[in-house]
Design a protein around this motif. Structure first.
Motif, short mmCIF file in Angstrom:
data_model
loop_
_atom_site.label_atom_id
_atom_site.label_comp_id
_atom_site.label_asym_id
_atom_site.label_seq_id
_atom_site.Cartn_x
_atom_site.Cartn_y
_atom_site.Cartn_z
N PHE A 37 -1.53 15.64 4.26
CA PHE A 37 -0.23 15.38 4.74
C PHE A 37 -0.02 13.93 4.18
O PHE A 37 0.99 13.27 4.62
N VAL A 38 -0.53 13.55 2.83
CA VAL A 38 -0.25 12.26 2.13
C VAL A 38 1.08 12.82 1.70
O VAL A 38 1.98 11.75 1.45
N ASP A 39 1.22 14.05 1.20
CA ASP A 39 2.63 14.14 0.58
C ASP A 39 3.76 14.12 1.38
O ASP A 39 4.85 13.69 0.87
N ARG A 40 3.87 14.03 2.56
CA ARG A 40 4.71 13.96 3.59
C ARG A 40 5.29 12.66 3.30
O ARG A 40 6.71 12.30 3.23
N PHE A 41 4.39 11.42 3.43
CA PHE A 41 5.09 9.96 3.29
C PHE A 41 5.25 9.69 1.78
O PHE A 41 6.33 8.96 1.58
N VAL A 42 4.57 10.35 0.91
CA VAL A 42 4.54 9.86 -0.45
C VAL A 42 6.10 10.25 -0.92
O VAL A 42 6.82 9.66 -1.73
N ARG A 43 6.36 11.33 -0.52
CA ARG A 43 7.79 11.80 -1.02
C ARG A 43 9.02 10.99 -0.44
O ARG A 43 9.99 10.94 -1.32
N SER A 44 8.91 10.12 0.43
CA SER A 44 9.86 9.24 0.81
C SER A 44 9.79 8.09 0.03
O SER A 44 10.78 6.95 0.32
N LEU A 45 8.71 7.53 -0.62
CA LEU A 45 8.64 6.47 -1.61
C LEU A 45 9.37 6.49 -2.57
O LEU A 45 9.68 7.40 -3.52
N PRO A 46 10.14 5.29 -3.05
CA PRO A 46 10.84 5.38 -4.44
C PRO A 46 9.99 5.99 -5.67
O PRO A 46 10.71 6.70 -6.52
N ASP A 47 8.78 5.35 -5.80
CA ASP A 47 8.09 5.97 -7.01
C ASP A 47 7.14 7.07 -6.61
O ASP A 47 6.16 7.26 -7.67
N GLY A 48 7.24 7.46 -5.62
CA GLY A 48 6.35 8.65 -5.21
C GLY A 48 4.80 8.41 -5.54
O GLY A 48 4.51 7.35 -5.03
N TYR A 49 4.20 9.25 -6.30
CA TYR A 49 2.74 8.90 -6.36
C TYR A 49 2.53 8.19 -7.33
O TYR A 49 1.23 7.60 -7.58
N ASP A 50 3.46 7.47 -8.22
CA ASP A 50 3.21 6.29 -8.86
C ASP A 50 3.39 4.98 -8.35
O ASP A 50 3.50 4.01 -8.97
N THR A 51 3.67 5.08 -6.95
CA THR A 51 3.79 3.85 -6.24
C THR A 51 2.48 3.03 -6.31
O THR A 51 1.38 3.36 -5.95
N VAL A 52 2.52 1.70 -6.71
CA VAL A 52 1.15 0.84 -7.01
C VAL A 52 0.97 0.23 -5.45
O VAL A 52 1.84 -0.41 -5.07
N ILE A 53 -0.24 0.40 -5.40
CA ILE A 53 -0.88 -0.22 -4.00
C ILE A 53 -1.68 -1.51 -4.46
O ILE A 53 -2.32 -1.41 -5.47
N ASP A 54 -1.21 -2.54 -3.80
CA ASP A 54 -1.98 -3.86 -4.17
C ASP A 54 -3.41 -3.90 -3.47
O ASP A 54 -3.83 -3.00 -2.94
N GLU A 55 -4.19 -4.75 -4.16
CA GLU A 55 -5.54 -4.87 -3.79
C GLU A 55 -5.96 -4.75 -2.38
O GLU A 55 -6.90 -4.29 -1.93
#
Length: 687
Positions: A541-559
């Protein structure tokens, strides 16, 4: 699922790959995060480190230059040539002074006479000192300064000084490259060492203190080697060259100058002895302060919530004051060396000037030789002063080297052995005993079996040893006694990488690195395809909230993972474990940060994830482990009850009390269970 009867193994009966335990060599353990636990302001006090001797530490540090023998030989050759050129300079300038002085005296003597006649006339006039001096001079009466000869001497001196400067620059360039390569190799060795150290070592070391050793101390070593090696080499060669020239010019004045050497050594030793301890304290306090700042920064929100800013500030001020006192004492005491050496050098200069003047007056030396000798005396005391002034740098660098060597000398985890051919997931604990602190029992004589494909849930109060149990399976810690086998093979006979590569672990404390969401999921299995990554994300169910992000799976997470919520971070870590497809799955409160609806969905996903593999599930919310094949109820490191959910509820024991407490009230301990309850609590339990 088969419980193992509590019986001792037969004599000589051991699992495959089992080696005799070496309890005597087992280091003292602290609980996970032992030094890191608690609020940030609690980590200020640390035991002082015992300093090694300066000599052995400095020798070991210089020994790291041994692989660069050829380059060292070239550096020494260039230094010898540079010093030789610079040492000859004062003698040439002394000869120039003799040419000028002889010309001035020669113009005052009557032309056509010889030097002997002029000296005899001066002695007849009662001027014996002038006659003696004139007899030793190369004077042509009536002829002034020979500017051609003077020009040649000065040009030669200028050329020598220019060559000495060029050779010195070349030597410095080579030495700087050698030092930086040595420090590069030292950093690499420390990094490799950290990968070989067991987890208990990191439990005993505050994070900031360890980071200070890896960064600040190595940088200080680099600075010390860069600034001192060249000067030390040049100073020692200069001492040798200058001393040779001084004895050549005047053995008597050379002996006068040498009186300063033992006096300088005594002064330097006495001062350095007192400053070395303070330099060790300076770098120890630096590491402690770094650890305190790092803890306060990472726990900044906690400090704000509980309003403990004043306590944190007070702890910082106290540690900062300790660092100030140590640094001030170290720098002040070592700084005394420079003026003390200058005082000794001035005494030597005065003695040489007086004795040299008397010898010129008596005709035993020429004025140029005295001038050259005075220059040599300055060159002789200057290296001593430079070496003394570098004492603070040397001591600081060696103190840092001791701290880095302490990391390199730390006891490593036991070597790995060849891996078994096949892993199906049968885990057996046989009479396992373990404790972090030898004086505090934790797990004692524990035995159990987890069959392939079964789910074992571990429940119990905080501190019962639930997480420790799975940490032992991962070989984060070594057992005190007993053994754990995987498919009949002792896990101590398996390479750690191979063992952990077959285990998927999802912790309550999520960890994400700086990178994209896709990269964090793919961390579970390098080389996974895009479709496999997306399938793991959809299943968890990661896909559920990732789809709502502007960059999707390419969203960069800080450290710190601050741009995603705690629940979303936990979902990503579950997807990572899902992608790894492990043979053995460990879930330590894996759904503690997600909402109730998502938890229900995740239970289905993890049910699919747990199929056909052995699973250990640590849970505080007992509703999440009802379908487990075996539930272990732990208290004080022991399994007090085991069975299915229905069996344990029917037994009306510790599990039943813990289960009911989640709907009524907290059960503190066994004594509270046995104590008389108030009517309101009794009514709640009977309803």
């Amino acid at each position: 699922m088969t419980p193992v009867p509590e019986q001792k193994p037969a004599a000589g009966q051991q699992p495959a790959g089992r080696q005799p335990a070496a309890d005597a060599r087992t280091p003292k353990r602290l609980p996970p995060g032992g030094q890191r636990g608690g609020p940030p302001w609690m980590g200020a006090a640390m035991p002082a480190e015992k300093s090694m001797n300066f000599g052995p530490s400095a020798k070991r540090l210089l020994g790291r230059l041994r692989p660069h023998r050829l380059q060292l030989a070239a550096i020494i050759t260039l230094a010898v040539a540079s010093v030789a050129a610079s040492v000859v300079g004062p003698k040439l300038l002394g000869h120039a002074t003799d040419l000028i002085f002889s010309g001035v005296i020669g113009r005052q003597l009557p032309a056509g006479t010889s030097t002997e006649q002029a000296a005899a006339a001066a002695r007849a006039a009662g001027n014996d000192n002038f006659a003696d001096m004139l007899a030793r001079m190369d004077v042509v009466p009536g002829v002034g300064i020979d500017f051609d000869a003077l020009g040649r001497v000065l040009l030669l001196a200028l050329g020598l000084y220019l060559v000495a400067s060029l050779l010195s620059w070349w030597q410095g360039w080579l030495l700087n490259g050698l030092v930086q390569r040595t420090v590069l190799r030292l950093r690499a060795e420390v990094q490799e060492k950290l990968n070989r150290l067991p987890l208990p070592y990191f439990d005993r070391q505050p994070r900031g203190e360890l980071l200070s050793r890896v960064t600040n101390d190595i940088d200080n070593i680099s600075q010390t080697l860069s600034q001192t090696l060249s000067q030390l080499l040049t100073s020692l060669l200069t001492l040798i060259g200058v001393l040779a020239m001084m004895f050549w010019i005047s053995p008597l004045l050379a002996l006068v100058a040498l009186v300063a050497v033992p006096l300088s050594v005594i002064v330097t030793q006495q001062i350095a002895k007192r400053s070395q301890r303070r330099f060790m304290a300076q770098w120890r306090h630096t590491g402690e302060l770094n650890g305190q700042i790092e803890e306060a920064y990472t726990g900044h929100e906690l400090v704000k919530v509980f309003g403990r800013q004043r306590e944190v500030q007070a702890a910082f001020a106290a540690k900062n004051e300790e660092l100030f006192q140590a640094s001030f004492g170290a720098q002040f005491i070592s700084g005394i060396i420079m003026p003390a050496m200058m005082f000794v050098g001035n005494l030597s200069y005065v003695a040489i000037a007086v004795v040299g003047g008397l010898r010129v007056a008596s005709g035993s030396m020429s004025l140029g030789d005295v001038q050259a000798f005075i220059q040599y005396s300055r060159q002789f005391t200057q290296p001593l002063t430079q070496v003394a002034s570098m004492a603070n740098l040397l001591q600081s660098g060696v103190a840092s080297a001791e701290r880095v060597f302490a990391v390199l000398d730390a006891e490593e985890q036991t070597p790995d052995r060849p891996a078994p051919a096949r892993v199906t997931g049968r885990v057996e604990f046989s009479h396992v005993s373990f404790r972090y602190d030898p004086d505090k029992p934790l797990i004692d004589d524990l035995s159990l079996v987890a069959e392939p494909g079964h789910t074992v849930a571990i429940v119990g109060p905080t501190g019962a040893g639930k997480t420790t149990l799975v940490n032992l399976v991962m070989r984060f810690y070594e057992l005190d006694s007993g053994w754990i086998t995987l498919d009949g093979v002792d896990i101590t006979s398996m390479p750690r990488d191979e063992l952990r590569g077959r285990i998927g672990m999802v912790l309550q404390d999520t960890w994400l690195f700086g990178g994209t969401i896709r990269d964090n999921i793919a961390y579970g299995r390098p080389g996974a395809s895009e479709e496999e990554i997306l399938a793991a994300a959809r299943a968890t169910f990661v896909d559920r909230f990732v789809r709502s992000l502007p960059d999707g799976y390419d969203t960069v997470i800080d450290e710190e993972g601050s741009n995603v919520s705690a629940g979303e971070k936990q979902l990503i870590t579950i997807a990572r474990a899902f992608l790894a497809e492990p043979s053995l799955l460990i879930l330590d409160e894996a759904t503690s940060s997600v909402d109730t609806r998502t938890e229900v969905l995740l239970q289905r996903a993890m049910a699919a994830l747990r199929s056909d593999r052995t699973s250990f599930v640590i849970a505080h919310r007992l509703s999440t482990i009802r379908d487990a094949d075996l539930i272990l109820m732990m208290e004080h490191g022991r399994i007090v009850e085991q069975g299915t959910h229905e069996q344990l509820l029917a037994a009306q024991g510790a599990y039943h009390r813990l289960y009911r407490s989640q709907f009524t009230g907290a059960v503190v301990d066994d004594e509270a269970d046995e104590a008389p309850r108030t009517p309101s609590v009794q009514g709640a339990l009977s309803s």
